[in-house]
Design an enzyme around this catalytic site. Structure first.
Site, mmCIF file in Angstrom:
data_model
loop_
_atom_site.group_PDB
_atom_site.id
_atom_site.type_symbol
_atom_site.label_atom_id
_atom_site.label_comp_id
_atom_site.label_asym_id
_atom_site.label_seq_id
_atom_site.Cartn_x
_atom_site.Cartn_y
_atom_site.Cartn_z
ATOM 1 N N GLY A 118 -23.172 -13.776 -32.537
ATOM 2 C CA GLY A 118 -24.482 -13.746 -33.167
ATOM 3 C C GLY A 118 -24.459 -14.234 -34.602
ATOM 4 N N SER A 119 -25.164 -15.307 -34.934
ATOM 5 C CA SER A 119 -25.042 -15.890 -36.251
ATOM 6 C C SER A 119 -26.152 -16.909 -36.508
ATOM 7 C CB SER A 119 -23.662 -16.532 -36.397
ATOM 8 O OG SER A 119 -23.236 -17.072 -35.161
ATOM 9 N N ARG A 120 -25.902 -17.826 -37.464
ATOM 10 C CA ARG A 120 -26.940 -18.757 -37.899
ATOM 11 C C ARG A 120 -26.307 -20.080 -38.306
ATOM 12 N NH1 ARG A 120 -30.828 -17.507 -43.141
ATOM 13 N NH2 ARG A 120 -31.199 -19.662 -43.777
ATOM 14 N N LEU B 110 -28.804 -17.770 -33.756
ATOM 15 C CA LEU B 110 -28.105 -17.618 -32.480
ATOM 16 C C LEU B 110 -28.014 -16.133 -32.147
ATOM 17 C CD1 LEU B 110 -26.702 -20.077 -34.235
ATOM 18 C CD2 LEU B 110 -25.083 -20.088 -32.340
#
Length: 223
Positions: free
Chosen positions: A184-186, A93
Site C-alpha cells: 500500500g503506497s503512492r 495504491l
C-alpha cells in the site's frame, strides 16, 4: 498465472510460520486456514506482464507507473513537485493493487535519490515530502528537444520499504519494471507544461498501459 517477485520470499516465509506451528501442534484444520495468509502475501508480490513492456510505445506518451486510483491530476503542488514548472499526477495504491512499478517514460536515468522518512497514510498531502521515498529522473532526446520526466515512489501507512532497481546511467524503456513498494503506497509523476494530462481524479489506471500524459508542444529553450 503471473510471476511472483523475488521480494516475496522472506515475507511469505514469515507469514507461513503460524500455519507450520499449528500443523506441528496437531491442528491440521487450523493450519489449513492459516495457510491462506502466506498465499495472500505471495499474491501481493504478483508481477503480471503488461503489453507495452518494450520500446514500441509512442515517443509522446507518458504511461502510468503504477496500478491504482488517481488521487490528484493538475499543476505541481507546492511542497510536493520538484523545483520548476511541472504538472503532477498522484496515484494511490491499495494493498490489493499490483505493486510492481514501471518507468512512465523511457530514457536515460540521470538521478536516483532515496530519502528516509515517516510512514504517514499515502493519501495525505504531506506524505509526498515526509514519507520514505525514492525520486527518479529520466531524460530523453527527441529531435532537438531534451525531455525530462520525474517520478517518485512513496511508502504509505502499511508500506514500509521502497525497492528501487535502477541506477544513474541506466537506459529505460517506457513501461519497463523499475522496482516495487511493499503493502500500500503512492506514486507521483511530474511532467513539464508541454504535456497534456489525460487522466482525472478518481480514475483507475494500469501500470505500463494507461496513458496519463502526452507531449503536445515542443520543449521551450532552457526548460
Amino acid at each position: 498465472m503471473p510471476r511472483i517477485d523475488r521480494e516475496a520470499a522472506p515475507a511469505t516465509a514469515v507469514a507461513a510460520a503460524p500455519a507450520a506451528l499449528a500443523l506441528l501442534a496437531g491442528r491440521p484444520r487450523t493450519a489449513a486456514v492459516l495457510a491462506l495468509l502466506p498465499a495472500a502475501v505471495a499474491a501481493f508480490f504478483r508481477d503480471p506482464d503488461r503489453t507495452p513492456d518494450s520500446r514500441t510505445v509512442p515517443v509522446d506518451d507518458v504511461l502510468s507507473p503504477a496500478d491504482g486510483k488517481v488521487m490528484y491530476a493538475g499543476g505541481g503542488q507546492d511542497g510536493v513537485a520538484p523545483a520548476g514548472e511541472w504538472q503532477q499526477v498522484s496515484i494511490f495504491l491499495s494493498a490489493f493493487d499490483v505493486h510492481i512499478n514501471r518507468a512512465p517514460y523511457g530514457g536515460r536515468v540521470v538521478e536516483v535519490v532515496e530519502r528516509p522518512g515517516k510512514w504517514l497514510a499515502a493519501y495525505k498531502h504531506e506524505s509526498a515530502h515526509l514519507n520514505e521515498r525514492s525520486d527518479i529522473t529520466v531524460e530523453r532526446v527527441v529531435g532537438d528537444e531534451v525531455r525530462r520526466v520525474h517520478f517518485r515512489q512513496i511508502v504509505g501507512l502499511m508500506a514500509r520499504r521502497v525497492v528501487t532497481r535502477v541506477s544513474v546511467g541506466d537506459e529505460l524503456a517506457t513501461g519497463e519494471r523499475v522496482g516495487l513498494m511493499k503493502f500500500g503506497s503512492r506514486m507521483d509523476v511530474f511532467v513539464p507544461p508541454e504535456c497534456d494530462l489525460l487522466v482525472r481524479e478518481g480514475q483507475r489506471v494500469v501500470a505500463g498501459e494507461t496513458v496519463i500524459a502526452r507531449w503536445t508542444r515542443p520543449v521551450r529553450v532552457g526548460a
